[in-house]
Design a protein around this motif. Structure first.
Motif, short mmCIF file in Angstrom:
data_model
loop_
_atom_site.label_atom_id
_atom_site.label_comp_id
_atom_site.label_asym_id
_atom_site.label_seq_id
_atom_site.Cartn_x
_atom_site.Cartn_y
_atom_site.Cartn_z
N LEU A 13 1.94 -4.43 -1.19
CA LEU A 13 1.47 -4.10 0.16
C LEU A 13 -0.05 -4.13 0.23
O LEU A 13 -0.63 -4.66 1.20
CB LEU A 13 2.00 -2.73 0.57
N GLU A 14 -0.72 -3.60 -0.78
CA GLU A 14 -2.18 -3.59 -0.75
C GLU A 14 -2.75 -5.00 -0.81
O GLU A 14 -3.86 -5.25 -0.34
CB GLU A 14 -2.72 -2.73 -1.89
N GLU A 15 -2.00 -5.93 -1.37
CA GLU A 15 -2.43 -7.33 -1.38
C GLU A 15 -2.30 -7.97 0.00
O GLU A 15 -2.80 -9.07 0.22
CB GLU A 15 -1.60 -8.13 -2.38
N ASN A 16 -1.66 -7.26 0.92
CA ASN A 16 -1.40 -7.81 2.25
C ASN A 16 -1.90 -6.89 3.35
O ASN A 16 -1.23 -6.66 4.36
CB ASN A 16 0.09 -8.10 2.41
N ASN A 17 -3.11 -6.33 3.13
CA ASN A 17 -3.84 -5.58 4.16
C ASN A 17 -3.26 -4.20 4.45
O ASN A 17 -3.40 -3.68 5.55
CB ASN A 17 -3.92 -6.40 5.46
N PHE A 18 -2.63 -3.60 3.46
CA PHE A 18 -2.17 -2.22 3.57
C PHE A 18 -3.06 -1.34 2.70
O PHE A 18 -3.74 -1.82 1.79
CB PHE A 18 -0.72 -2.08 3.10
N CYS A 19 -3.04 -0.05 2.98
CA CYS A 19 -3.86 0.89 2.20
C CYS A 19 -3.08 2.18 1.99
O CYS A 19 -2.52 2.74 2.96
CB CYS A 19 -5.17 1.18 2.94
N ARG A 20 -3.04 2.64 0.76
CA ARG A 20 -2.40 3.92 0.48
C ARG A 20 -3.41 5.03 0.74
O ARG A 20 -4.42 5.14 0.05
CB ARG A 20 -1.89 3.99 -0.96
N ILE A 21 -3.13 5.84 1.74
CA ILE A 21 -4.08 6.86 2.16
C ILE A 21 -3.65 8.27 1.75
O ILE A 21 -4.38 9.23 1.98
CB ILE A 21 -4.28 6.82 3.69
N HIS A 22 -2.48 8.35 1.15
CA HIS A 22 -1.91 9.66 0.82
C HIS A 22 -0.80 9.42 -0.19
O HIS A 22 -0.25 8.32 -0.29
CB HIS A 22 -1.35 10.30 2.10
#
Length: 249
Positions: free
Chosen positions: A195-204
């Motif tokens: 997911l992070e490779e596709n413009n997602f960010c883990r915020i929590h």
């Protein structure tokens, strides 16, 4: 009865799958096994199975190498991989199923039941070929997809359709732009990298958001507001990471 061949370089893995089929899959029987690409090709040609349970990574090549050498394929394939992320990147066609290691007996049973219900349409070869041709190559930016498997459905989604993900113990809930919620029996950690490779960010610890749907970040309140007006908490230790990502957008 589904005549089944297991091809996996790990003897213990073959034994586990064979025993699970014996215990849980009364509609299938294991007629042969192989430990690598070369012996797998020989076994398939000799046994002419209905189904091949095929490991992706083996010492002398991949499961895709095997299929390229044996085309046209006139049997069903269930791929086995140790990495969920690897499977997500590889599989874009619901004509082909996959299971992840360690193999879950219920997941294996569901996959084999799906095979037993499928009426061959004659286009399996083409879909397998398309998948193999694209394997290992980056998907076009406007055509990236992710596979989500539930008990009775394989969901093929574009990343842009996903608003966010939230953790529910050992499950992950995907919340889509249209309001649909899809729960899968994998932890959120297993999806984080792809997911992070596709413009997602883990915020929590419990939340991953699609930055394409982010409308505002309330820095003082540590809240992200998405386009559906949902407010998602940001962990304090993730604050600086999020700000850095936003500066680079």
């Amino acid at each position: 009865m589904i005549r089944t061949v297991i091809i996996d370089d790990e003897a213990r893995s073959r034994e586990t799958i064979r025993e699970m089929i014996r215990l849980y899959c009364s509609n299938a029987e294991v007629v042969a096994e192989a430990e690598d690409v070369r012996s797998g090709i020989s076994v398939i040609r000799a046994q002419k199975p209905d189904l091949v349970i095929l490991d992706i990574k083996m010492p002398d090549g991949s499961g895709f190498d095997l299929l390229r050498q044996i085309m046209p394929v006139d049997f069903r394939v269930i791929f086995v991989t140790a990495f969920e992320e690897y499977a997500i990147k590889a599989f874009k066609f619901n004509a082909v199923d996959y299971i992840t290691k360690p193999v879950d007996p219920i997941e294996l049973q569901v996959a084999i039941d799906r095979v037993s219900k499928i009426i061959e349409t004659g286009n399996i070869n083409n879909q397998l070929q398309k998948m193999m041709d694209g394997f290992g190559k980056p998907a076009p930016q406007d055509n990236k997809k992710i596979i989500l498997k539930t008990a009775d459905t394989i969901h093929v989604l574009e990343f842009d359709d996903i608003l966010r993900c939230e953790s529910d113990r050992n499950y992950t809930v995907f919340i889509l732009e249209n309001g649909e919620r899809i729960m899968v029996s994998k932890s959120i950690k297993e999806y984080e990298t792809v997911l992070e490779e596709n413009n997602f960010c883990r915020i929590h610890q419990s939340h991953i958001i699609n930055l394409a749907h982010l409308r505002k970040f309330k820095k003082d309140e540590l809240i992200c507001v998405l386009k559906d007006n949902s407010e998602i908490p940001v962990a304090y230790r993730k604050r600086d990471d999020l700000l850095k990502v936003l500066r680079n957008l």
